[in-house]
Structures are given as C-alpha cells and as structure tokens.
Design a protein around this motif. Structure first.
Motif, PDB file in Angstrom:
ATOM      1  N   ASP A 175       0.834  -1.195   0.000  1.00  0.00           N
ATOM      2  CA  ASP A 175       0.000   0.000   0.000  1.00  0.00           C
ATOM      3  C   ASP A 175       0.872   1.250   0.000  1.00  0.00           C
ATOM      4  O   ASP A 175       0.590   2.236  -0.691  1.00  0.00           O
ATOM      5  CB  ASP A 175      -0.918  -0.021   1.221  1.00  0.00           C
ATOM      6  N   ALA A 195       2.572   1.702  -3.413  1.00  0.00           N
ATOM      7  CA  ALA A 195       1.593   2.189  -4.385  1.00  0.00           C
ATOM      8  C   ALA A 195       1.350   3.683  -4.201  1.00  0.00           C
ATOM      9  O   ALA A 195       1.311   4.447  -5.177  1.00  0.00           O
ATOM     10  CB  ALA A 195       0.285   1.422  -4.240  1.00  0.00           C
ATOM     11  N   THR A 199       4.404   5.645  -5.443  1.00  0.00           N
ATOM     12  CA  THR A 199       4.453   5.660  -6.904  1.00  0.00           C
ATOM     13  C   THR A 199       3.414   6.612  -7.476  1.00  0.00           C
ATOM     14  O   THR A 199       3.701   7.416  -8.373  1.00  0.00           O
ATOM     15  CB  THR A 199       4.226   4.245  -7.464  1.00  0.00           C
ATOM     16  N   ASP A 200       2.196   6.526  -6.945  1.00  0.00           N
ATOM     17  CA  ASP A 200       1.128   7.415  -7.401  1.00  0.00           C
ATOM     18  C   ASP A 200       1.502   8.876  -7.168  1.00  0.00           C
ATOM     19  O   ASP A 200       1.218   9.747  -7.995  1.00  0.00           O
ATOM     20  CB  ASP A 200      -0.186   7.094  -6.677  1.00  0.00           C
ATOM     21  N   GLN A 208       7.767  -0.533  -9.889  1.00  0.00           N
ATOM     22  CA  GLN A 208       6.408  -0.637  -9.381  1.00  0.00           C
ATOM     23  C   GLN A 208       5.367  -0.576 -10.492  1.00  0.00           C
ATOM     24  O   GLN A 208       4.375  -1.311 -10.483  1.00  0.00           O
ATOM     25  CB  GLN A 208       6.142   0.480  -8.356  1.00  0.00           C
ATOM     26  N   LEU A 255      -2.125   0.092 -10.383  1.00  0.00           N
ATOM     27  CA  LEU A 255      -1.884   1.299  -9.611  1.00  0.00           C
ATOM     28  C   LEU A 255      -2.631   2.487 -10.202  1.00  0.00           C
ATOM     29  O   LEU A 255      -2.830   2.586 -11.414  1.00  0.00           O
ATOM     30  CB  LEU A 255      -0.384   1.632  -9.580  1.00  0.00           C
TER      31      LEU A 255
END
Length: 230
Positions: free
Chosen positions: A61, A64, A67-68, A108, A115
């Motif tokens: 989590d 993610a 990365t976002d 990722q 994602l």
C-alpha cells in the motif's frame, strides 16, 4: 539520585498520509525497496509503527501511494495550453526524468499495473491524442504504444543506472561494449558493427525522445490515412 532514562524524541505534530508518503519516497530514493520497512519509516518520522499503520495497510500500500505521488506530480506539472504533440513530449520526458530520479517507480509500474498512477498516465496521453484527431478506434492502441515505450525505456534506463552505479565513466563503459561489438563477425552482424561507434556517445534522453517522435509521426500518418468506404 534516580537516573532518568532519556526517551527518543517523538513528533508532537499531526502525522498525515502525505507526510508518510514523502518520508517513504526519501527512504526509497536513498536505499531502494529493500530499505523501506515500517521500522525504518517510524524512525525516520520519529513516531511509532502504529501511527503509520493508521494511514497505510502494508508495504505494498505504501509503495503504491509513493508511486502514485511521484506520477501525480509529473501529470500536475504539465503546462496547460500546450499543443497536443508538445504536451505529449513534455509528459513523456517528465515521466522519463521522474523514473530516472526514482528508479523504484519504474519497477512498481511494471509490477503492479492496477496502480492509480497508470490511469493518470493513460489519461495524460490519451486525452492529447484525442485532441490530435486520432480516430477513436485507434486511440487505445496509440496510447498503449506510448505508455509501453515510456515505461519500457525509462525503466530500463533506470535499471542500468542502478546496475552500473559504481561505474563513474559511462562513456568508457559503453566504449568497452562498443569495442566488443566492433569485433563481431562482419558477415553475421554487419549492422551492429556499423553502429558500434555511436554507442558510447549517444544521449539516452535524446534517444528516448526520438522514439516518442517516431511514434507520433506514425500516429500522424494514421490520421492522414483515408477511411475506407463501406
């Protein structure tokens, strides 16, 4: 006289998910995915692991979200009002530079295609292709081609940088490979021998953009292709 034990300084200000993600990005940039643990993150933030678990469920989590966050900055920083082709090139180059600065992002994105970052990237490219007049039936394929090129080349470039981080002279390293190419059998590898001299002096960023331009030129040709009559 009783000796009081010193306690580690703890944060007294509110801990938010945004602060946690920023700290995670700093740890990932410094040491890669292996360095990111909840214990290391708690120490970095001077807090307890429980406070972090309140905001993120687990390491996946957290990765993610990090990365976002990196991708969101690139998409948000895109210049409004730019022509579609220039906007596509700017987004592509922004993603290339972001993955170069944060190599774990490329890993990722290839590992977890669900994602939220990927819809952002698809929207950024797809909406501009629509503005370019790409037919609706070709928009998904055209957008996918751009995304594959960006993530593939940028991810490989970042992986190469990490693999050869101990090598300070990139030109000398590529030069040694070029020398090996130049010694290949001329009958079996005529093309490779011809381009060997370009390997040590090529610019990765410029080559990446050249690929984007080739894709966009192909898309332009697709737009100009007459629609067959029924």
């Amino acid at each position: 006289m009783a000796i009081k034990k010193q306690r580690a300084a703890r944060r007294t200000d509110a801990l938010s998910k945004e602060r946690i993600v920023e700290a995670a990005i700093e740890i990932l940039d410094a040491g890669g995915e292996g360095a990111l643990t909840f214990r290391a993150l708690a120490a970095h933030l001077a807090t307890g692991s429980g406070a972090i678990y309140w905001h993120v469920a687990d390491k996946d989590d957290l990765l993610a979200a990090a990365t976002d966050g990196v991708v969101a900055r690139v998409v948000t920083d895109m210049t409004d009002g730019a022509r579609p082709r220039e906007a596509i090139r700017a987004l592509a180059l922004g993603l290339f530079d972001a993955i170069d600065a944060h190599p774990w992002v490329g890993t990722q994105l290839s590992r977890a295609p669900w994602l939220a970052a990927l819809p952002q990237i698809f929207e950024g490219f797809g909406s501009r292709l629509e503005e370019l007049g790409v037919p609706g039936s070709a928009q998904f394929d055209a957008t996918s081609t751009l995304v594959i090129h960006v993530l593939g080349v940028a991810g490989q470039n970042a992986a190469n940088a990490r693999l050869h981080a101990h090598r300070t002279d990139r030109t000398a390293f590529l030069g040694s490979i070029a020398d090996q190419w130049a010694q290949l059998d001329p009958a079996q590898y005529p093309f490779v021998r011809r381009v060997a001299a370009q390997l040590p002096v090529h610019d990765d960023r410029e080559q990446f953009l050249a690929g984007i331009d080739l894709i966009l030129d192909g898309i332009a040709a697709l737009r100009q292709k007459p629609t067959p009559r029924p």
